[in-house]
Write an enzyme that holds these catalytic residues in place. Sequence first.
Site, short mmCIF file in Angstrom:
data_model
loop_
_atom_site.label_atom_id
_atom_site.label_comp_id
_atom_site.label_asym_id
_atom_site.label_seq_id
_atom_site.Cartn_x
_atom_site.Cartn_y
_atom_site.Cartn_z
N TYR A 66 49.02 36.93 25.29
CA TYR A 66 49.70 37.17 24.09
C TYR A 66 50.69 38.29 24.22
CZ TYR A 66 50.47 38.63 19.27
OH TYR A 66 50.98 39.34 18.02
N ASP B 219 53.97 42.45 31.12
CA ASP B 219 53.55 43.06 29.78
C ASP B 219 52.37 43.85 29.91
OD1 ASP B 219 52.74 41.45 26.38
OD2 ASP B 219 52.74 43.56 27.26
N LYS C 50 51.02 50.72 22.63
CA LYS C 50 49.87 51.42 22.39
C LYS C 50 49.72 52.80 22.84
CE LYS C 50 47.97 46.45 22.27
NZ LYS C 50 47.35 46.37 21.17
#
Length: 429
Positions: free
Chosen positions: A144, A239, A267
Site C-alpha cells: 500500500y 516506499d 510517519k
Amino acid sequence: MITNRSVSLFSKAQAVIPGGVNSPVRACRSVGCDPLFIQKASGCIVTDVDGNEFIDFVSSWGPMIAGHAQPEVVDAIQQAAVNGTSFGAPTSVEVELAELVCECVPSIEKVRFVNSGTEATMSAVRLARGYTGKNMVVKFDGCYHGHSDSFLVKAGSGLITLGIPGSPGVPDDIVKNTLSIPYNDKEVLERTLRDENLDIACVIVEPVAGNMGVVVPDMSFVKKLRELTTELGIVLIFDEVITGFRLSLGGAQERFGITPDLTCLGKIIGGGLPVGAYGGKAEIMDNIAPDGPVYQAGTLSGNPLAMSAGLAMLQLVRKPDFYKDLEQKSDWFAAELQQIADAAAVPTVLNRIGSMMTCFFTDEPVTDFESAMKANTEMYGKHYRNMLEGGMWLAPSQFEATFISAAHDRIHLEKALNMIESSFKKLMN
Ligand code: KE4
C-alpha cells in the site's frame, strides 16, 4: 469496560464524518467492534475518553517510535507555535530537517517535504514518469502506498494483474498504467520488467511490507529488483513511509544494503504531525519544480510546526543505542511471543523485523499477499477484542503491523505477553 463517551462520540461523528472516522481502518469494522475515542497518550499508554488505559501497539500506525508525548517533541512544537503556525515561505527548520534526512539516508541527496505518505509516493511516481518519459508503474500485490489513484489497483492473483481499479472513482485510464505483481516472486518480476511491450517508468515497493501484515522479503528478491531496475533504466522507489527511521536510522535500505533511486518517507519524520517526504539522487530530484518541469506543490509543505516536531523526533532516534535497545527489546518480546504461540493450540505465524511485526492467524508461512489473505481474520477479531478487554491496544486489522516503541518497558511487554497467552487460550475454547 465503560465506553459511554466513545459510544456517544461515535454516534455524533457518524452524523458528520463518513463512517465516523477520518481514515477507514479506524472504524474497526474488520475486528467486529466500534472504535474507542482517544483522549490522550503518553509513553506507551493511550487513554480513551472514558478513562480506560491501554498499552499501545499501534503507535499511531508507526510515527510514535519513541513513545507518545515525548517532552522534546512537545516542547519543539510549543516553541514553534508561539512564533506562528504557517508562513508559506521557507524557514530555517525545514533546511535543518532536510540536511538531517540527507545525512541519515545517504541515497537521498535532495529531499522535498510534503504533508503525507500519499503525497510523497504520488509525487515520486510523477517524478519518475517525468524523468524517464515513460508511463508504466509496477507495484506489488499487498503493498500500500497511500490512496492516490495510480495505486488503488486491485491486488493481483498469482499472475500479472493489468490495472483493475481497486476503488470506484478511479478511471480505467489511470490504472491501466499500473501493474501489480506478486511480492517476493523473482520470476514474475523478471518477466514483467523485461517485457518490451511495457514502457516502465518505475517500480515502487515497500522494502518490508507492512500493509498486508508484515512480510519480510527474501533478500534475493530485493537484490534482483535492484539489479533489474539498474540494468533496464527503471527508477526504483523504496516506499519507506513505515520502515524509514523504523528499521534503523537509514531505514530498510541501510539494513539491507540496497540503494534505491528514490525514497518516500513519512510517519516518524513528522513526530506525529503531518509530514511526508520524497528524495533521492540530485540528478532525478532536480527535475522537480521550480528547478525542473515536474510540478509538485503544497500550501503546508515544510510547515514549521511539523518540521520542528520531526527534527525533535529524529534527534531522539539518533541518540546512541536507540535502535540497539529497541532491537534487543523487540527480539526478546518476539521470542517470548513465539514460545506462547508454540505452546498454544492456536495456529499462528509471526513475521517480524526489528520493532515491527504481525502475528498471522494461519498455519502456513506468509510470504506474499496470497498467503497473507489465508489468515483467519475472524480469529484475529476475537483476539483483538480479548486484548482490548485486557488493556492492550492493537491494530484493528490482521493486515497491519504491531509496533514496539522505546517507551515500552519490560513490565508493559510482560503484561502484553500474559494477555496474549490468556487470549490464545480463550480462542481455543
Ligand atoms: P499516509 O498518506 O497515510 O500518510 O501514508 C500512506 C502510506 C504510504 N506508504 C506506506 C508504506 C504506508 O503504510 C502508508 C500508510 N499506512 C497506513 C497504515 N499501514 C496508514 C493508516 C491509515 O490508512 O489510516
